[in-house]
Design an enzyme around this catalytic site. Sequence first.
Site, mmCIF file in Angstrom:
data_model
loop_
_atom_site.group_PDB
_atom_site.id
_atom_site.type_symbol
_atom_site.label_atom_id
_atom_site.label_comp_id
_atom_site.label_asym_id
_atom_site.label_seq_id
_atom_site.Cartn_x
_atom_site.Cartn_y
_atom_site.Cartn_z
ATOM 1 C CG HIS A 19 -0.330 2.033 14.039
ATOM 2 N ND1 HIS A 19 -1.611 2.188 14.478
ATOM 3 C CD2 HIS A 19 -0.384 2.206 12.693
ATOM 4 C CE1 HIS A 19 -2.403 2.459 13.447
ATOM 5 N NE2 HIS A 19 -1.682 2.473 12.357
ATOM 6 C CB ALA A 34 -6.823 -6.086 -0.744
ATOM 7 C CD GLU A 35 -3.660 -5.106 4.661
ATOM 8 O OE1 GLU A 35 -4.876 -5.343 4.510
ATOM 9 O OE2 GLU A 35 -3.214 -3.972 4.921
ATOM 10 C CD GLU A 83 -2.468 -1.579 2.498
ATOM 11 O OE1 GLU A 83 -2.287 -0.881 3.511
ATOM 12 O OE2 GLU A 83 -3.023 -2.691 2.535
ATOM 13 C CD GLN A 85 0.186 2.045 4.872
ATOM 14 O OE1 GLN A 85 -0.943 2.096 5.353
ATOM 15 N NE2 GLN A 85 0.477 2.583 3.702
ATOM 16 C CG ASP A 98 0.955 -3.226 14.533
ATOM 17 O OD1 ASP A 98 0.792 -3.307 15.752
ATOM 18 O OD2 ASP A 98 1.958 -2.673 14.021
ATOM 19 C CG PHE A 99 -2.065 -2.977 9.239
ATOM 20 C CD1 PHE A 99 -3.243 -2.883 9.958
ATOM 21 C CD2 PHE A 99 -1.260 -1.860 9.138
ATOM 22 C CE1 PHE A 99 -3.617 -1.690 10.564
ATOM 23 C CE2 PHE A 99 -1.625 -0.667 9.731
ATOM 24 C CZ PHE A 99 -2.807 -0.576 10.449
HETATM 25 C C1 TPP Z 1 -6.148 -3.656 7.069
HETATM 26 C C2 TPP Z 1 -5.433 -2.367 7.109
HETATM 27 N N1 TPP Z 1 -4.385 -2.158 6.285
HETATM 28 C C3 TPP Z 1 -3.714 -1.000 6.305
HETATM 29 C C4 TPP Z 1 -4.066 -0.013 7.169
HETATM 30 C C5 TPP Z 1 -3.264 1.289 7.209
HETATM 31 N N2 TPP Z 1 -4.149 2.415 6.846
HETATM 32 C C6 TPP Z 1 -4.714 3.184 7.797
HETATM 33 S S1 TPP Z 1 -5.799 4.272 7.164
HETATM 34 C C7 TPP Z 1 -5.440 3.792 5.572
HETATM 35 C C8 TPP Z 1 -6.154 4.435 4.428
HETATM 36 C C9 TPP Z 1 -7.621 4.300 4.613
HETATM 37 O O1 TPP Z 1 -8.312 4.879 3.558
HETATM 38 P P1 TPP Z 1 -9.886 4.994 3.595
HETATM 39 O O2 TPP Z 1 -10.478 3.707 4.040
HETATM 40 O O3 TPP Z 1 -10.329 5.518 2.287
HETATM 41 O O4 TPP Z 1 -10.179 6.038 4.760
HETATM 42 P P2 TPP Z 1 -9.620 7.531 4.873
HETATM 43 O O5 TPP Z 1 -8.288 7.433 5.533
HETATM 44 O O6 TPP Z 1 -9.567 8.128 3.522
HETATM 45 O O7 TPP Z 1 -10.588 8.227 5.756
HETATM 46 C C10 TPP Z 1 -4.498 2.766 5.573
HETATM 47 C C11 TPP Z 1 -3.976 2.117 4.375
HETATM 48 C C12 TPP Z 1 -5.150 -0.275 8.023
HETATM 49 N N3 TPP Z 1 -5.564 0.616 8.927
HETATM 50 N N4 TPP Z 1 -5.809 -1.445 7.976
#
Ligand code: TPP
Lengths: 325, 330
Positions: free
Chosen positions: B133, B65-66, B35, B88, B91-92
């Site tokens: 995290h 989409a891990e 990601e 990323q 933890d994920f």
């Molecule tokens: C399963 C998972 N993978 C990676 C992350 C790291 N992460 C935190 S927020 C984020 C982006 C989220 O985007 P979106 O769902 O569109 O929400 P927004 O931040 O735009 O409000 C990512 C990749 C996570 N929280 N959960």
Amino acid sequence: MEVKSLELNTQQLMEIYYFMRLGRAIEERLELLYKGGRLPGAIYLGRGQEAIEVGASYALEPGDMLAPTHRDMMSQLPRGITAKEIFTQHYARTNSLTRGKGEDNYQGDLKRGTFATVSMLPDFYPVAAGAALAFKIRNEKRVAMTYCGEGATSVGDWHESINVASVLNLPVVFIVINNGYAYSTPVYKEMKVANVADRACAYAIPGAVVDGNDVIECYRETKKAVDRARDGGGPTLIEAKTMRMRGHAGHDPAKYMATEIIDLWTRRDPIVRFENYLIERGLLTDESKREIINRINAEVEDAVRFAEESPYPEGKEAIEDVYRG
Amino acid sequence: MSTAGNQKGTSYIDAISQALWEEMERDPSIFIMGEDIGIYGGAFKVTEGFIDHFGPERVIDMPIAEEAFIGMGVGAALMGMRPIVEVQYADFISCGWDQIVNVAAKMHYRTRDAVPMVIRGPSGAGLRAGPFHSQSPEGWFAHVPGLKVIVPGTPYDAKGLLKAAIRDDNPVIYFEHKYLYRRLKEVLPTGDYTVPISKADVQREGDDVTIVTYGAMLQTALEAARRAQEKGISVEVVDLRTIFPLDKDTILNSVAKTSKAIMLYEDTRTLGIGAEISAIIAEEGFENLDGPIIRVSSPDAPIPYSPPLEDFFLPQVDDVLAAIDKLSAY
Ligand SMILES: Cc1ncc(C[n+]2csc(CCOP(=O)(O)OP(=O)(O)O)c2C)c(N)n1
């Protein structure tokens, strides 16, 4: 039970305005504190999303449950979460809702109808469906609602939970806030569908796209879904189109976002739009607006002071409460 | 946790970037997916500039989409590619758990088909990042036969072990301690080198007590060793580097010399790395022991956000010194 009507009365409109303004004021203060190095942790700002954050959760009643995610602090205000609770959480103090254990916006209070959610996306889609399952089993007229960003809709859990909720006809409302980006990733690199809500047909449930910067529309569309869920009509998927007006988190300058886009969406500011609506109807004047903002600023300053003066937890509490009993 | 390491040279994070870059230059079957790794360069900027050089076919931005892209790593590996998956935050990685433990880990055992892939991500606490995290999930994966698990503690090892992991024909879980990313620097060799997997490293020689550790706790161990030396206690510090399969010989040889062993690790206490090494020492080195084997670890709890809670949670130099003192009585 008594529920709000689809048409909002003056008092409700003003309450919504207060929550939107309060949300923005809290976030502006958090941003300053973060930049000044005053917070131990991260910040995820929902600036520009006030309309859907407040409008959707406002459609819930006491007894309903809300499961927001990392950017949705403002959705918790109508559930009764206070500015003081938000700042003590960010400041990691002992009197915060998570007693210093949890970070940034991952706080909640079951009694007031909000879950303390987690980072892993969108882990509270299934959990919200589970709350709805409990309501259904016990024949309670309660509704669960959950939020996530469009980025989180790429995760399997998102699809699994909506499908199961549909199969079991659960009283749950699924909100997706499509704010253009998941971290640095633009929507077109996340999905090929034009609208997240189009996926509703794959689960045979109603889906709706709303203008995520129009709080009245956000409220009304969500309210219909909440009523339907409460009346046994099953889940709904609602997608709110809006824009993330800040970087993903406090550390992210978001150089990947075009300034033209931000300028465009600044002109669509949901608070300014709602103010115009209120002014047109004679519900708000420059003077009353000033008054409201001053009151909110004082409330926020009071909350910041309260948090700063609150003690940290004691180290040894780190190993407490892993289990009940 | 202190990091009184060498402040000149290549940082831990740059060492990782270099390993990825050089390996991708060397072998066109290597590609990275994860990601925000493309234009953004990754949440911690490990792959900054990679997409410009290697192109979007080899530096692939993924939706959140891990489970899918870890599984895709397995599929591509079985087709002869050498995928590197970035999660990323470590933890994920739990979001892709099933593909790792059931598909990747058990493939060769059943079919003798190799799954050469690396799953890497930033792990570890100390940054006030809260329960989601900050985790050190190496213990979960060390329990799964078929996986190799690496947590480097120095820039040199970070680079050499990542290269070795990429060249290995098995699924390798590689956790980068994010506290070390920009805090540790070291002058690295200019040419290509690898560090062998499953080989521990004696980071400091000593006669009186052995500390077995890895990751960011290596710095804590070295600091404790320096302070113990002031009291006349000579501490040997063994950096595991690879968590599984373990290098038993280096551990047992060290304990044979010092007769006393401390296990120092950031992962939670029970059924973890410390328990396993204690068992190995008890089973195979018992007659060399002059005192109890002591575990200094994080407690059995999630990682809290608040600074005093996190400081209490993490093993500190004083905790290690207390264990050293306790063993001095024997
Ligand atoms: C399963 C998972 N993978 C990676 C992350 C790291 N992460 C935190 S927020 C984020 C982006 C989220 O985007 P979106 O769902 O569109 O929400 P927004 O931040 O735009 O409000 C990512 C990749 C996570 N929280 N959960």
